[in-house]
Every structure is written in C-alpha cells, then in structure tokens.
Design an enzyme around this catalytic site. Structure first.
Site, short mmCIF file in Angstrom:
data_model
loop_
_atom_site.label_atom_id
_atom_site.label_comp_id
_atom_site.label_asym_id
_atom_site.label_seq_id
_atom_site.Cartn_x
_atom_site.Cartn_y
_atom_site.Cartn_z
N ASP A 186 27.65 14.07 -4.31
CA ASP A 186 26.60 14.22 -3.07
C ASP A 186 27.22 13.86 -1.59
O ASP A 186 26.96 12.41 -1.74
CB ASP A 186 25.21 13.85 -3.31
CG ASP A 186 24.45 14.44 -2.10
OD1 ASP A 186 24.71 15.12 -1.05
OD2 ASP A 186 22.96 14.15 -2.26
N CYS A 223 3.00 -3.96 8.03
CA CYS A 223 1.99 -2.69 7.89
C CYS A 223 1.00 -2.47 8.52
O CYS A 223 0.12 -3.52 8.46
CB CYS A 223 1.90 -2.66 6.35
SG CYS A 223 1.02 -1.34 5.85
N CYS A 253 0.86 -1.24 0.13
CA CYS A 253 0.11 0.04 -0.13
C CYS A 253 0.91 1.29 -0.03
O CYS A 253 0.35 2.30 -0.20
CB CYS A 253 -0.94 0.22 1.28
SG CYS A 253 -0.28 0.29 2.81
ZN LIG Z 1 0.32 -1.77 3.60
#
Ligand SMILES: [Zn+2]
Lengths: 279, 464
Positions: free
Chosen positions: B364, B233, B214
């Site tokens: 950098d 998650c 997601c």
């Molecule tokens: Zn997720």
C-alpha cells in the site's frame, strides 16, 4: 465563461481522525484541480464536538480511520445528519471512503458486536469481519445517469482496498461499480461501493482521486452544479502524469488477476452525466 | 539438546558467512529453536542484567545502536541483533551465537534487542526483559501489520506477559502511554521539552491520537511532530505524564543537534553528531535506558556525542564521483523526519525518492500522500523519482507543486541520474523503501553483495 468568479465549498469531515490511508490526497486533488481552473475553494474542516457551518457546502469528503475513532465520529456525524442528508438530496456531491462509506450507511457492527447507527444515506449495513481485505483494486464505475438518453461507457478506476468491514447493500442501494480485480464490498469480487445521487461511497483508497482524474472532475462538476444550478464542462487539463500513474496501476491489476474479459479503453473522454440539482 | 542446538546454529552461521550472506541471518535461529524449543528462554535467563527490548514504529535500529555502543563503552558485554533480524528467529540466532557451544553459557551481561512490533507478543514472554522501551507508534505498512489498533493489541499482550519488566515509554506519544496502562511493574517516561523550538519545526500536519484514558481525540499544546508532543485530553482531563528523562534546550543544526539530558536529578549536555529531531528522541531513549541500567550521565553523554549511525539507515555510496547518501524511508513519520533533516543543511543538493511496492516495502503506497511535501521548499532542488511506483511519486510531487521531476523506474539507474543532476559541490540524497535500497546496493556497492545471488538461491533451498 466567468470561471474566476466560480467557487466551491468543501466539507472535509474529521480530517485528523479519519485519514488513515492518505485520504487527504483526495482533498488535495480537488483543491488543485479547481485552482488550476480558477475555481476558488474553501474547505470547512469538521471536528468531533466542534461547531461547523455545513449549510452552504457543495462537496463532502471523508476518509477512513481506526475503529476506536469511528465510534466518536459516528456519534458526531449522526448529530449533523439532517443538514448533510438534505444537501445530498439537493444534489450536493460526496466522496466517502472506507470508514466514511460505512458511516454513511445504515449502521456499522463492530467485531465486539456493538452496532453504531450511521447516516443512512446508503441503504447498506456493514459488519466487521476478522479477516482484512488488502490489495489493489480495479473497478468499472457506473455513475448515476438521471435522464441520460444513451448508456454511457463505464469509468475504469484504480485504487487500493484495506478493510475488515463487509458492506451489504440493500434493495434501495446501487453499487458504485463492478469489480474487475479485487474483493469489493463483501469480499466476493462482485460489486464495489454505493452511489446515492451525487454521493459516492467506496472502499477505494490510493488515494482515489489523484490517479483517477476523471472521477475528480466528475465530483467538481457535480459540486459546481449544486451551487450554480446546471452542470457545465470544465476546462481540460494536462493529465499526463495522472494517467501514467493510472495506467501503471491498471497494468499491475491486470498482471495480478486473470485476463479481463473486455479491455476496451473504457470511458475516457466520455462526459459523465450528473444527477440534476434541485436548486 | 541445548548443546546440539548451539552446534547446529554455529555451523549454519559459519556456512552463511562463507556465502557472504552477511546481515539478516535468521536460519541459525530457526535450526537451533527446532532442536531446542526452549532456547530463547534458557539463554536470555542467563543474562546478569537481563535483556532490553526496544520496539516501536520508528527509531528502533538507531536507538539500539546508540544504547549498545554506550553500554559497550561502559564495559558491558552485549548480545545484539542486527537490523533486519528483529523477528523471533533473528533474536534466537543472536542469542545462540553469543553462547559457548560446549558450555551453553552466554558470554554477555545484557542483550540489546530490536524487536519488530508484530513479533513482541511471541518474543517478550520468552525473554522476560528487564526493560521494554517503546519509541513511538505511527502507521507503518498497513497492508502488512493492519492498523495501529492491531499493533497496539499485540504490544499490550506482550507487556502483559512480562509483569516484571520496567517500561520505558515515550511520554509525548499518547498511543505509547496507553500501552503502559495497567502494567504491574514500574513505568518510566522520556519526553522532550520543546521550549524555544517553535521556529525550528516547520509547520506540519498535526495528527491526533486517541486519549489513553477515554479514547477521544487528544489536543496538542506543543507539537513535536505528527501526533507527538505535549498532549492533553479536553474530554477527561488526562495529560502527558511528567517525564523522568528529559531532553531540553534543544538546538537543531544541519549536521547534528545538541540538547541537555536530564535524568535522576542530574543534567549533562549532549552534542549529537546526527541531525534531526527524531534522532534527539532516539538519543534520549537510549540515554534513558543506559541511565536506568546504572551508567553515569557523563559517560552516556560522551558516548552519544561520538555516535556513528547504523549501517543501512544512512550510508554513503560514491557514484560518478559524487557521494550519494542512501536513506531508508518506509512510513510517513520517518520519511518526513528524514526530509526535514536533509533540508536542514541549506547547501545545494539533489533529492531522490525510490518507492517499491513489494511485500517487504508494503504493498500500500498511499502513505506518500501523508508526507507533507507541501511544507518544504524544493524549488531549487533537482528531484528524481524511482521504483515500481515511481509514477505515484511523480503524481504526488505534481500535486505538491513541484516541477521538473525526473522519472526513472530502475532504482540504481536513478541514483546515477541523481549523481548527474547534483549541483557542483552539492550533496545527493536518495530516500528508498527497503527493496529499492537493496536493489541500489546490489548494483552500486557490489563489494557488499558479491555472493548475494548464490546466497539467495541457497537460502531458498534451505528453507523449503
Ligand atoms: Zn481522555
């Protein structure tokens, strides 16, 4: 000066999601430079979807992140917009780098053409461009001088830019500085960043503050003025290590770009004037 | 055309050897591909066990060395590319060198190829690897590669071009797991079981990576380092996939680690002779890949337990009578792991850091602020900083609270100073970016770089 009793509260916005280019170094610089002067600092870390008490903050700090992180961060940031905007209106300070700068503008349009709204602190629109701008930057910063009698010397700042976003300032926005070497907001080599009262938006990574200690101190003075009402000078520090790194970067920019028209040592030792606090 | 291409590659390789150019040779591949554009495809197709591609930000070289040594010990004939030859031309050179010029036959069973992340999109479609192993992904030379999303999209398109490949992915890295989503072929995972390891890992900065499903930030219940660990998650319920290959019961020591390697329902104990949790990952990736190619676990354990590191990752120079260990450092995750493993040996020591900002190093240098120097106690360690950005290092260390840092911009001189300030009986370690490492080697190890000036001039002439 009862320095040991003074304190500051910093809001570090999205420390994990928005720290792609060592921007944590800016927070480290503020903390250390306060600590060396006996100013207590506490840092509120703000994370997506988690409660954070921003009402008492004097300084907001945010770095840059990946595009995918930016969408979630933008949503969360806008939800906290009212409290942040009112603190900045009161004279709270802010250093918003890259993604932070973009999301404190009006909006950000991704390469896919989706537009996400920002906080609208800066009158600026940003859109993603296919080509990244990467390289050393040197600017002369013109910080806002409310009621200053004399024009102050510009402050030479060095950093590193790495952005695909192009930020176009509107009528109501004033740039943070003039580009001496580098590409800047839109890549045309004219202006860099934006300033609103004591809030600074910029594309300068590096991280910016360790190598530009005057700017770090400017933000500390502004943040203390926000808390205690009037700007007071800070105790001097030995900045030899900081200035050697600064001058190395200046020399690199000078070597990489055409001769700079005016090379006067710009602004060191000049006190910066602050936007007055309304508290 | 293949014949002409191979002869040309052979001649170019022989002349470059004569000039002492040694590693990093890409010209034979350039030449051979110009003569026969289908070279990589035609040669790799002959490999009986198919090519194996190893990519990712950190650990590619060590993983390839471990895997190659293990397979060679198991009797397989290999094509290998040298570290630093991990772009398309280097891979073409390695394959061309392995083929008989007259027969056009590749005299090997498999190829163990380290491929630069940015080159995967052009190389993988030609190679059609049997296995693609992704070690980890973290920020690396952002000025050159762009951010992780750019690298991620290149790797995704590479993987999409090889639907028949088996993916061997680091389960602990959500960014790597995301790459395997939607792959048509089999996906196998390796990961660490960090139970009991908490006291071995000092508190370090936790970064969060986006969820593969997601895109929201993941949380870590057990952190290995950086954004690696047992992630989950909380927004969509996705979590670290179950690992097919596991390193568990890990014990970290100053000079090595040991762990239990579990694969295909069997377990063996591995005693790895190089320190650092990152090397446990490298050994696990190599061991998993060897097991997938059919090597028995005891043979894998024996090979890993007698491992000798690749040249250039870590090498010793003798300077003023002191052994100075040279270590490549190019990004925060790698530097962090190297510092941790150097400090695991608590004996007296001196540390050096050499930071250049040439294109090969990355222009950098902001990444040094992402190295958690604050977490390490360096109060009794003399420190020397060097390179074109020595002043930036001095500044970084000042803000990390380190005192008495010596600055010497010339990397080779800095190594001499480092040797001088090393406590009696102590060890000296110099972490350097790529070109700083070359500068040190050229001055202090002249035997390796004797013809380098001549070789450089000629290479210049050949390429333009
Ligand atoms: Zn997720």
């Amino acid at each position: 000066m009862a320095s040991s009793t003074r304190r500051l509260r910093i809001a570090h916005l999205y420390p994990e999601a928005m720290d792609l280019y060592g921007d944590l170094g800016n927070v480290i610089a503020i903390k250390r430079r306060c600590e060396w002067r006996g100013v207590d600092v506490d840092v509120v870390e703000v994370r997506v979807g988690q409660p954070a008490d921003l009402a008492d903050c004097d300084l907001f700090m945010m770095g840059g992140g990946q595009d995918s992180a930016q969408a979630h961060v933008a949503e969360d940031l806008v939800r906290r917009g009212a409290v942040i905007r009112s603190l900045l209106d009161e004279g709270a300070a802010a250093l918003l780098v890259c993604g932070g700068f973009q999301l404190f503008g009006l909006d950000y349009t991704t390469a896919a053409g989706e537009t996400m709204p920002g906080l609208g602190v800066f009158d600026a629109h940003t859109y993603a461009d296919a080509k990244r701008i990467v390289g050393n930057v040197m600017i002369e910063a013109t910080l806002q001088r409310w009621g200053a009698a004399h024009p102050q010397a510009p402050l030479t700042l060095v950093g590193f830019e790495n952005h695909s976003g192009r930020t176009v300032l509107g009528e109501g926005a004033r740039p943070f500085g003039r580009i001496v070497c580098g590409a800047g907001n839109t890549g045309d080599g004219t202006v860099e960043g934006a300033v609103y009262r004591n809030a600074i938006g910029t594309y300068l990574h590096g991280p910016l503050l360790p190598k530009n200690p005057r700017l770090a101190d400017h933000l500390i003075v502004a943040a203390l003025a926000h808390r205690y009402g009037s700007p007071e000078p800070l105790a001097e520090l030995d900045d030899a290590v900081e200035m050697r790194a600064h001058h190395t970067a200046v020399a690199q920019c000078a070597a990489a770009s055409p001769p700079i028209p005016e090379t006067k040592s710009s602004g060191w030792g000049h006190p910066l004037t602050l936007a007055p606090s309304r508290r | 055309m293949l014949f002409a291409a191979l002869i040309a590659a052979r001649t170019a390789a022989a002349s470059s050897r004569l000039l002492g150019r040694g590693s990093g040779t890409t010209y034979p591949g350039v030449l051979a591909e110009r003569i026969h554009p289908g070279l990589v495809r035609d040669l790799s197709r002959q490999l009986r066990s198919g090519p194996v591609v190893v990519t990712g930000t950190n650990g590619k070289t060590t993983t390839c060395k471990m895997l190659g040594d293990t397979l060679a010990a198991g009797g397989m004939r290999l094509v290998r590319n040298e570290s630093g030859s991990n772009l398309r031309q280097g891979i073409a050179s390695a394959l061309a060198a392995s083929a008989g010029a007259f027969t056009g036959r590749v005299r090997a069973d498999t190829a163990i190829l380290e491929v630069d992340e940015a080159s995967t999109a052009s190389v993988v479609p030609l190679l059609q690897p049997r296995v693609i192993c992704v070690t980890n992904l973290s920020r690396d030379q952002l000025d050159r590669y762009g951010d992780l999303e750019t690298i991620g999209s290149r790797l995704t398109s590479a993987i999409r071009s090889a639907p028949g490949a088996t993916l061997l992915m680091n389960a602990d890295d959500p960014l790597v797991v995301a790459l395997g989503k939607g792959h048509d072929g089999p996906v196998a995972y390796f990961g660490l079981d960090t139970t009991g390891l908490t006291d071995a890992a000092p508190t370090r900065r936790i970064n969060t990576a986006p969820c593969p499903d997601c895109g929201r930030p993941t949380a870590l219940s057990a952190v290995v380092y950086g954004h690696l660990g047992a992630w989950r998650c909380d927004s969509c319920g996705a979590r670290r996939p179950a690992a097919d290959f596991v390193a568990g019961e890990i014990r970290l020591g100053a000079h090595g680690s040991d762990f239990t390697f579990t694969a295909l329902g069997q377990s063996v104990r591995v005693t790895l002779p190089i320190a650092g949790l990152h090397n446990v990952y490298n050994a696990l990736a190599a061991g998993s890949c060897a097991a997938m190619l059919g090597l028995p676990l005891p043979a894998i354990a024996a090979s890993l337990s007698s491992f000798e590191p690749a040249f250039g990752r870590s090498e010793a120079l003798v300077v003023e009578g002191h052994d100075v260990e040279l270590l490549l450092a190019k990004n925060p995750a790698g530097a962090e792991q190297t510092i941790t493993s150097v400090l695991a040996d608590t004996g007296p020591k001196a540390l050096g850091f050499a930071l250049n900002d040439n294109i090969a190093d990355g222009t950098d240098v902001s990444w040094i602020w992402d190295v958690d120097f604050e977490a390490h106690d360096l109060s009794s360690v003399p420190i020397v900083v060097s390179g074109s950005r020595a002043r930036d290092l001095a500044l970084r260390l000042k803000y990390a609270g380190k005192r008495g840092v010596r600055v010497c911009e010339d990397p080779a001189d800095a190594v001499r100073i480092l040797a001088e300030v090393t406590p009696a009986g102590g060890s000296a370690h110099m972490l350097a970016t790529y070109t700083a490492m070359l500068a040190i080697r050229n001055v202090l190890a002249p035997a390796q770089g004797r013809f380098s000036a001549l070789g450089k001039g000629l290479r210049h002439g050949l390429q333009h």
